[in-house]
Design a protein around this motif. Structure first.
Motif, PDB file in Angstrom:
ATOM      1  N   THR A  14       0.839  -1.204   0.000  1.00 10.51           N
ATOM      2  CA  THR A  14       0.000   0.000   0.000  1.00 10.51           C
ATOM      3  C   THR A  14       0.873   1.253   0.000  1.00 10.51           C
ATOM      4  N   VAL A 132      -7.702  -2.463   1.507  1.00  9.27           N
ATOM      5  CA  VAL A 132      -7.549  -2.338   0.052  1.00  9.27           C
ATOM      6  C   VAL A 132      -8.213  -3.518  -0.647  1.00  9.27           C
ATOM      7  N   LYS A 133      -7.962  -4.722  -0.154  1.00  9.16           N
ATOM      8  CA  LYS A 133      -8.547  -5.908  -0.783  1.00  9.16           C
ATOM      9  C   LYS A 133     -10.069  -5.883  -0.710  1.00  9.16           C
ATOM     10  N   ALA A 136     -11.446  -3.243  -3.159  1.00  4.37           N
ATOM     11  CA  ALA A 136     -11.273  -3.709  -4.542  1.00  4.37           C
ATOM     12  C   ALA A 136     -12.224  -4.859  -4.871  1.00  4.37           C
ATOM     13  N   ASN A 141     -13.093   2.180  -5.481  1.00  2.16           N
ATOM     14  CA  ASN A 141     -11.934   2.904  -6.001  1.00  2.16           C
ATOM     15  C   ASN A 141     -10.770   2.816  -5.010  1.00  2.16           C
ATOM     16  N   ILE A 142      -9.660   2.221  -5.420  1.00  2.49           N
ATOM     17  CA  ILE A 142      -8.490   2.107  -4.549  1.00  2.49           C
ATOM     18  C   ILE A 142      -7.389   3.089  -4.941  1.00  2.49           C
ATOM     19  N   LYS A 143      -7.716   4.019  -5.808  1.00  2.90           N
ATOM     20  CA  LYS A 143      -6.745   5.042  -6.205  1.00  2.90           C
ATOM     21  C   LYS A 143      -6.314   5.816  -4.955  1.00  2.90           C
ATOM     22  N   GLU A 151      -2.210  -0.585  -8.299  1.00  2.00           N
ATOM     23  CA  GLU A 151      -3.663  -0.429  -8.462  1.00  2.00           C
ATOM     24  C   GLU A 151      -4.160  -1.285  -9.628  1.00  2.00           C
ATOM     25  N   VAL A 154      -3.947  -5.082  -8.775  1.00  2.00           N
ATOM     26  CA  VAL A 154      -4.982  -5.522  -7.818  1.00  2.00           C
ATOM     27  C   VAL A 154      -6.338  -5.623  -8.509  1.00  2.00           C
ATOM     28  N   LEU A 155      -6.691  -4.590  -9.257  1.00  4.38           N
ATOM     29  CA  LEU A 155      -7.992  -4.593  -9.928  1.00  4.38           C
ATOM     30  C   LEU A 155      -8.101  -5.735 -10.940  1.00  4.38           C
ATOM     31  N   TYR A 158      -8.937  -9.055  -9.266  1.00  2.62           N
ATOM     32  CA  TYR A 158     -10.344  -9.213  -8.897  1.00  2.62           C
ATOM     33  C   TYR A 158     -11.270  -9.322 -10.103  1.00  2.62           C
TER      34      TYR A 158
END
Length: 160
Positions: A14, A132-133, A136, A141-143, A151, A154-155, A158
């Motif tokens: 992170t 974060v997980k 996502a 939005n994990i921006k 980012e 991770v996206l 998923y």
């Protein structure tokens, strides 16, 4: 030469982790980001090899930072690589209680290893890999929570 270890799972790395890594790297000659291969964590998002790759990607510009994985006790790994300091990030009082207990255990196992606590920057107090997980996983939005390179990774994980 002062060598330190910043251990963790980094699943995923992170911006809070990267903040601690960057700040700690300025305090020591060599900082080893140590990824624990924890047999108790069965539901990791990324493999250890993927996490090594991710950390190398986001720390590549930090010349005195290395990335490695280890199994077993942190103090044994520290002794193996001749590190005298363990770096731990703190977000809240609850973190301190757990981290302080671990520091005392590590000290009882290996008297020459010191633990340095670095408080997380205010921007990242709320942030954890678990958060974060979860965000996502539900399409949030994990921006700003993870480095831009991470980012996308991770996206994509998923989406599968």
């Amino acid at each position: 030469m002062l060598k330190a270890i910043y251990p963790g799972s980094f699943d995923p790395v992170t911006n809070g982790h990267l903040d601690i890594i960057t700040r700690a790297s300025k305090l020591v000659d060599c900082l080893v980001v140590g990824i624990l291969e924890n047999p108790n964590k069965k539901n990791s998002l990324f493999t250890v090899d993927e996490r090594i790759e991710h950390l190398k990607l986001v720390t590549g510009e930090l010349e005195n930072v290395e990335v490695a994985s280890f199994k077993g006790l942190l103090v044994d790994f520290a002794e193996k690589i001749d590190a005298k300091v363990v770096i731990r990030g703190l977000r809240a009082v609850t973190d301190f209680e757990n981290e302080f207990q671990m520091a005392l255990i590590n000290r009882s196992l290996h008297n020459d290893i010191e633990t340095f606590f670095i408080s997380t920057s205010v921007n990242y107090l709320y942030l954890s890999s678990s958060t974060v997980k979860e965000v996502a996983m539900f399409g949030g939005n994990i921006k700003g929570m993870v480095p831009p390179e991470i980012e996308k990774i991770v996206l994509e994980k998923y989406r599968k």
